[in-house]
Write an enzyme that holds these catalytic residues in place. Structure first.
Site, short mmCIF file in Angstrom:
data_model
loop_
_atom_site.label_atom_id
_atom_site.label_comp_id
_atom_site.label_asym_id
_atom_site.label_seq_id
_atom_site.Cartn_x
_atom_site.Cartn_y
_atom_site.Cartn_z
N TYR A 128 0.85 -1.20 0.00
CA TYR A 128 0.00 0.00 0.00
C TYR A 128 0.88 1.24 0.00
CZ TYR A 128 -3.45 3.45 1.57
OH TYR A 128 -4.27 4.57 1.68
N LYS A 183 4.15 8.69 9.47
CA LYS A 183 3.79 8.04 10.73
C LYS A 183 4.73 8.34 11.90
CE LYS A 183 0.99 4.51 8.43
NZ LYS A 183 -0.42 4.54 8.75
N ASP A 235 9.24 2.42 0.49
CA ASP A 235 8.18 3.09 1.22
C ASP A 235 8.30 2.67 2.68
OD1 ASP A 235 5.87 3.87 2.48
OD2 ASP A 235 4.58 3.47 0.76
N1 PMP Z 1 2.71 3.90 2.56
C1 PMP Z 1 2.52 2.98 3.49
C2 PMP Z 1 3.46 1.80 3.56
C3 PMP Z 1 1.49 3.11 4.40
O1 PMP Z 1 1.30 2.16 5.33
C4 PMP Z 1 0.65 4.24 4.33
C5 PMP Z 1 -0.50 4.45 5.29
N2 PMP Z 1 -0.93 3.38 6.00
C6 PMP Z 1 0.88 5.18 3.32
C7 PMP Z 1 1.93 4.99 2.45
C8 PMP Z 1 0.03 6.39 3.18
O2 PMP Z 1 0.29 7.27 4.24
P1 PMP Z 1 -0.79 8.34 4.70
O3 PMP Z 1 -1.94 7.59 5.28
O4 PMP Z 1 -0.03 9.17 5.70
O5 PMP Z 1 -1.17 9.13 3.49
#
Ligand code: PMP
Length: 445
Positions: free
Chosen positions: A154, A282, A254
């Protein structure tokens, strides 16, 4: 009859008031929640009043031990004094300047010191957004269009990347050549043309596709944390980096979940592979909306010198920067050593309690984030392995936990914080043992 207020730390943990409030708030907020990932939670999405350390206090007067941790950011627990104090101090001297600040430079310096690939960085406000910056840089640097992403990974909810994050297997095509499955109704179908979906943890598949010579960038969670927590196979990350180098493609990690959580410098430090670019969010600011793209100076400097656009009114906003400096300064080797030791005790204790109750389960991942899957004992290699787990049974388990005052994600992930001490872990393990015995008879055989 005098009604004594509950102290909220012992049963009954029930959630009627949350359910009423979510229903009432649905007049204003679509579905009563501000993110689809908060919908459909049983028995109801919860409404909270306060967070402190490992605990959340909800509208029903319950004190819950929290392992959602805001979906990962709260690495120091809820409302830690050091972050609160830094934010209060910053509030007195300014919020947003539409310019640069000393606190922004301090935050940038800390990220560059902690993260192996970070020669330069830019700040943003969400993981979704900095992923887009990385994809744009990869395309600009290579003059190519296509991005490889992996099934089950994701990278935010936008049209060009929200493909095959949790596809139903009957729509997902053969395992070796997955079909791109849209993550949302209303998603622009043509956006799939910029994406190639591959199975993760399969180096020959990646090498073969890169060999076409038309891939701008490869984006992956360096350890897959959204659809399970799966550590890459031996040599996979090294091989992916070498293949990207060989074929002129940019490797993007990521680290929105793994960053500042599985090690001070993220998965790239822990697993020892330095990508070209990495994105963070995060845990970087313990709950404040801060994200960052980091990586090779020649790539990041393209924002300044090669007309690659990156904007954002709130990028580098002072309150978020103060929270970033306070959070990253707290992430000392000592703090990580304690987090690792306690997280491992929790993870292994859960595995033991489930086994004692006769539940077949796999418990995998890092002390700071691990994953529990029911009905599945072998180590999973990719998304398709884990999609077969008993998700209905696990959901029943998390409900049984919640009714005992422990809030864990229904999808199976457990986030740890430095505020979860040994007493909290003992209380959690007692609830796990109890909940496991309650649900064991009803699980899929
Ligand atoms: N990349 C990863 C690996 C994530 O887990 C998330 C959110 N869970 C995102 C991108 C997107 O981040 P955000 O919710 O801060 O937009």
């Amino acid at each position: 009859m005098s009604e004594k207020p509950r102290d909220g730390t012992a049963p009954p943990f029930t959630f009627e008031r949350s359910a009423e409030l979510v229903a009432a708030n649905s007049c204003w907020i679509a579905g009563g929640v501000s993110s689809n990932f908060r919908l459909g939670i049983a028995p109801t999405p919860l409404v909270f009043e306060r967070g402190e350390g490992p605990y959340l206090f909800d509208a029903d007067g319950n004190r819950l031990i929290d392992y959602y941790l805001g979906m990962g950011p709260m690495i120091l627990g809820h409302s830690p004094a050091s972050v609160r104090d830094a934010v209060h101090r910053q509030l007195d001297s300014g919020i947003l300047f539409g310019g640069q600040s000393e606190i922004e430079a301090q935050a940038a310096r800390l990220v560059c010191e902690m993260v192996p690939c970070a020669e330069r960085i830019r700040f943003g406000s969400s993981g979704t957004e900095v992923v887009q910056a990385a994809l744009r840089l990869a395309r600009a640097a290579t003059g190519r269009r296509l991005i490889i992403k992996f099934e089950g990974h994701y990278h935010g909810w936008l049209d060009n990347i929200s493909w095959s994050t949790a596809p139903a297997l009957n729509q997902a095509g053969p395992a070796s050549e997955p079909v791109a499955v849209a993550g949302s109704a209303g998603q622009e179908a043509e956006a799939a043309e910029g994406i190639v979906v591959l199975p993760w943890n399969d180096l020959p598949a990646l090498e073969a596709r890169l060999a076409h010579g038309d891939i701008a960038g490869v984006i992956m969670e360096p350890a897959m944390c959204n659809a399970g927590v799966i550590v890459p196979g031996e040599g996979y990350l090294e091989g992916a980096l070498a293949a990207c180098r060989h074929h002129g493609s940019i490797l993007v990690f990521d680290e929105v979940i793994t960053g500042f959580r599985v090690a001070p410098g993220g998965a790239q430090e822990r697993l020892g592979v330095r990508p070209d670019l990495a994105v963070f969010g995060k845990a970087i600011a313990n709950g404040f909306p801060v994200a960052a793209i980091a990586g090779r100076a020649d790539l990041l400097d393209m924002f300044a010198t090669h007309g690659v656009l990156h904007g954002g009114t709130y990028n580098g906003q002072c309150i978020g920067m103060a929270a970033t400096v306070a959070t990253l300064s707290a992430l000392t080797p000592e703090l990580f050593a304690t987090l690792e030791q306690r997280g491992a005790r929790l993870r292994d204790g859960i595995a033991d309690r489930l086994a004692e109750a006769g539940i077949v389960a796999s418990v995998t991942g890092f002390p700071g984030i691990f994953f529990v899957a029911f009905g599945y004992a072998e180590p999973a290699k990719d998304y398709r392995d884990l999609v077969r787990r008993d998700q209905v049974g696990y959901r029943a388990f998390t409900q049984a936990l919640l009714s005992r005052g422990v809030r864990a994600l229904e999808r199976g992930a457990w986030f740890m914080s430095s505020a979860h001490d040994d007493d909290v872990i003992d209380a959690t393990l007692a609830a796990v043992a109890d909940a496991a015995h309650e649900v064991a008879p009803q699980l899929r055989r």
